[in-house]
Design an enzyme around this catalytic site. Sequence first.
Site, PDB file in Angstrom:
ATOM      1  N   ALA A 298       0.829  -1.215   0.000  1.00 20.46           N
ATOM      2  CA  ALA A 298       0.000   0.000   0.000  1.00 20.46           C
ATOM      3  C   ALA A 298       0.859   1.259   0.000  1.00 20.46           C
ATOM      4  CB  ALA A 298      -0.932  -0.012   1.205  1.00 20.46           C
TER       5      ALA A 298
ATOM      6  N   ARG B 237      -3.044   7.854 -10.646  1.00 22.07           N
ATOM      7  CA  ARG B 237      -4.201   7.908 -11.543  1.00 22.07           C
ATOM      8  C   ARG B 237      -5.501   8.264 -10.819  1.00 22.07           C
ATOM      9  NH1 ARG B 237      -2.690   2.066 -13.966  1.00 22.07           N
ATOM     10  NH2 ARG B 237      -1.582   1.990 -11.969  1.00 22.07           N
TER      11      ARG B 237
ATOM     12  N   LYS C  33      -4.313   6.321  -2.060  1.00 19.09           N
ATOM     13  CA  LYS C  33      -5.262   5.397  -2.704  1.00 19.09           C
ATOM     14  C   LYS C  33      -5.875   4.373  -1.744  1.00 19.09           C
ATOM     15  CE  LYS C  33      -3.895   2.382  -5.997  1.00 19.09           C
ATOM     16  NZ  LYS C  33      -3.604   1.855  -7.345  1.00 19.09           N
TER      17      LYS C  33
ATOM     18  N   ALA D 214     -51.063  26.303  25.591  1.00 18.24           N
ATOM     19  CA  ALA D 214     -50.419  26.665  24.323  1.00 18.24           C
ATOM     20  C   ALA D 214     -49.735  28.023  24.447  1.00 18.24           C
ATOM     21  CB  ALA D 214     -51.459  26.693  23.215  1.00 18.24           C
TER      22      ALA D 214
HETATM   23  C1  UD1 Z   1      -0.134  -4.558 -10.680  1.00 14.99           C
HETATM   24  C2  UD1 Z   1       0.638  -5.734 -11.279  1.00 14.99           C
HETATM   25  C3  UD1 Z   1      -0.154  -6.253 -12.473  1.00 14.99           C
HETATM   26  C4  UD1 Z   1      -1.533  -6.680 -12.025  1.00 14.99           C
HETATM   27  C5  UD1 Z   1      -2.256  -5.558 -11.289  1.00 14.99           C
HETATM   28  C6  UD1 Z   1      -3.491  -6.095 -10.611  1.00 14.99           C
HETATM   29  C7  UD1 Z   1       2.990  -5.238 -10.858  1.00 14.99           C
HETATM   30  C8  UD1 Z   1       4.285  -4.866 -11.465  1.00 14.99           C
HETATM   31  N1  UD1 Z   1       1.953  -5.289 -11.688  1.00 14.99           N
HETATM   32  O1  UD1 Z   1      -0.209  -3.542 -11.655  1.00 14.99           O
HETATM   33  O2  UD1 Z   1       0.504  -7.348 -13.058  1.00 14.99           O
HETATM   34  O3  UD1 Z   1      -2.333  -7.107 -13.119  1.00 14.99           O
HETATM   35  O4  UD1 Z   1      -1.416  -4.996 -10.252  1.00 14.99           O
HETATM   36  O5  UD1 Z   1      -4.248  -5.089 -10.059  1.00 14.99           O
HETATM   37  O6  UD1 Z   1       2.936  -5.514  -9.672  1.00 14.99           O
HETATM   38  N2  UD1 Z   1       3.078  -0.441  -4.621  1.00 14.99           N
HETATM   39  C9  UD1 Z   1       3.913  -0.225  -3.556  1.00 14.99           C
HETATM   40  N3  UD1 Z   1       5.126   0.344  -3.786  1.00 14.99           N
HETATM   41  C10 UD1 Z   1       5.522   0.740  -5.019  1.00 14.99           C
HETATM   42  C11 UD1 Z   1       4.651   0.544  -6.106  1.00 14.99           C
HETATM   43  C12 UD1 Z   1       3.430  -0.069  -5.876  1.00 14.99           C
HETATM   44  O7  UD1 Z   1       3.581  -0.561  -2.419  1.00 14.99           O
HETATM   45  O8  UD1 Z   1       6.652   1.254  -5.137  1.00 14.99           O
HETATM   46  C13 UD1 Z   1       1.769  -1.072  -4.382  1.00 14.99           C
HETATM   47  C14 UD1 Z   1       0.619  -0.143  -4.738  1.00 14.99           C
HETATM   48  O9  UD1 Z   1       0.254   0.648  -3.612  1.00 14.99           O
HETATM   49  C15 UD1 Z   1      -0.468  -1.125  -5.156  1.00 14.99           C
HETATM   50  C16 UD1 Z   1       0.301  -2.347  -5.634  1.00 14.99           C
HETATM   51  O10 UD1 Z   1       1.629  -2.202  -5.192  1.00 14.99           O
HETATM   52  O11 UD1 Z   1      -1.291  -1.517  -4.091  1.00 14.99           O
HETATM   53  C17 UD1 Z   1       0.271  -2.469  -7.145  1.00 14.99           C
HETATM   54  O12 UD1 Z   1       0.726  -1.261  -7.714  1.00 14.99           O
HETATM   55  P1  UD1 Z   1      -0.044  -0.584  -8.923  1.00 14.99           P
HETATM   56  O13 UD1 Z   1       0.719   0.623  -9.330  1.00 14.99           O
HETATM   57  O14 UD1 Z   1      -1.474  -0.436  -8.623  1.00 14.99           O
HETATM   58  O15 UD1 Z   1       0.183  -1.723 -10.027  1.00 14.99           O
HETATM   59  P2  UD1 Z   1      -0.643  -2.015 -11.333  1.00 14.99           P
HETATM   60  O16 UD1 Z   1      -0.107  -1.181 -12.420  1.00 14.99           O
HETATM   61  O17 UD1 Z   1      -2.074  -1.938 -11.080  1.00 14.99           O
HETATM   62 CA    CA Z   2      -3.332  -1.454  -9.362  1.00 16.33          CA
END
Ligand code: UD1
Ligand code: CA
Length: 467
Positions: free
Chosen positions: A13, A19, A26, A435
């Site tokens: 998290a 986005r 988030k 009243a």
């Molecule tokens: C990720 C997966 C993708 C999958 C999708 C499912 C990777 C590389 N890709 O993509 O294959 O289909 O989730 O929803 O994992 N986070 C951190 N630290 C960071 C970056 C991210 O804790 O440095 C956490 C984010 O908070 C999030 C999760 O990792 O909860 C996934 O990151 P996000 O950027 O949402 O990955 P997606 O592009 O959705």
């Molecule tokens: Ca995601």
Amino acid sequence: MVAKKNLCVLILAAGKGTRMKSPLPKPLHIVCGIPILAHILKAAQDLGPAAIGIVVGHEADTVVNTVQAGLHDWGITAPVVFVRQTDLSGSASAVKAALPLLQKFETVLVLNGDTPLLKSQTLAEMANVFEGSEAGALVLGVTVPDPAGYGRIIRAADGAFENIVEDADADEDTKKIAEINSGMYVFSSKSLQTALTQLVPQGPKHEFYLTDTLALIKQMNQPVLVFAGRDYEQALGINSKAQLAEAEQIMRDRVANALMDEGVTLVRPKEVFIDPGVKIGADTVICPGCYISGKTVIGKNCYIEGNCYIKDSVIGDHVALKMGTYIEESEVADECQLGPYAHLRPKSVLKKGAKVGNFSEIKKSVIGEGSKVNHLSYIGDTQMGAGVNVGAGTITCNYDGKNKHQTVIEDHVFVGSNVNFVAPVTVHEYAKIGAGSTITKEVPAESLGIARSRQVVLEKKGVKKND
Ligand code: UD1
Ligand code: CA
């Protein structure tokens, strides 16, 4: 079954959630009344793990403080550990930051922190399949109608797992693959630790992808399993406000369907907003536009008209709430009638058969059995007995500018219209209030309290005819 003492759940998290276009981190965006992260914690806790780790990074303090403040309300009693990720360079870096925690466990279930629709039953099935296998890792794969944005699962000709290709790195053919990575995995802790040391940065943002560890584990000659999820909706990852709204609707539908299975009548199931955890008895009718949230419990055979709002309240059986009634942190006993447009503010208690009518507001008061406050009144800080009738426009003047004071109205008092009770004041049983009175002194039992100037009639002082 995975031995619980060897199982840790890790929730990622720390990401920026760019986005979402919002300063709120988030994982803290709300789906059906509680943050995304709270839904994930609940599902994780149902597995009975020895520990739940949450990796925080972006707006870490806000996330930590909100979670700590919410754990009790969300019913989370499992041990929760926060891990700080300082270098926000991808999902694998998030897991790396948690190595000191992971090293204590044999099996690690990793969950993205943005999938609020996940089901604990699916997580349990994943853990069981993993435990019964020789695999080094297992990923939950689902086939979705629109795979855009997700990592695609690439399988070999024999169907075995090959690797995961992120959307940003996928060519046209790969983009057509509808089987996606849900972002939920089970790892052998040792295999994961080894794979994490071998990663290279990927993609346009030079990130370390957790998804790459799966192909590395396979190269270590350990099987990697794809667990095919039946209900693809549970993999919905929230990256945008549109996906947030989609998740909200799906969860609302789940709640509505479960309530209808229990015998609740929802006139238009898609047009009510009921939080998970709300309890409603059979044959209670809920009309469109109602918001029912928090720890609310509603009895059976109630009729709740449109646009009512009920939060953290207990409503008995056979209660009628007319259009637009607003109830917060209050108790309403059996057979009460409220509204249209009645307002119960926190700590109001209505005893059996009480009535609170149009545009009446009650605050921190008890309205006794069968008592009526039917029109345009404000009753605050009041103890009202049974069988009391309060006339239209009656006001308890409970606030002197500094302190709040109590009004006591005993059983069977009759209050005429447009009366002010200047608190503190007590009216004893079977008293009557004329009243238009402003009552400042105690009124003894069975007596008439009247406090208004006498009418004067001046002849020929009215409107002049033909003026
Ligand atoms: C990720 C997966 C993708 C999958 C999708 C499912 C990777 C590389 N890709 O993509 O294959 O289909 O989730 O929803 O994992 N986070 C951190 N630290 C960071 C970056 C991210 O804790 O440095 C956490 C984010 O908070 C999030 C999760 O990792 O909860 C996934 O990151 P996000 O950027 O949402 O990955 P997606 O592009 O959705
Ligand atoms: Ca995601």
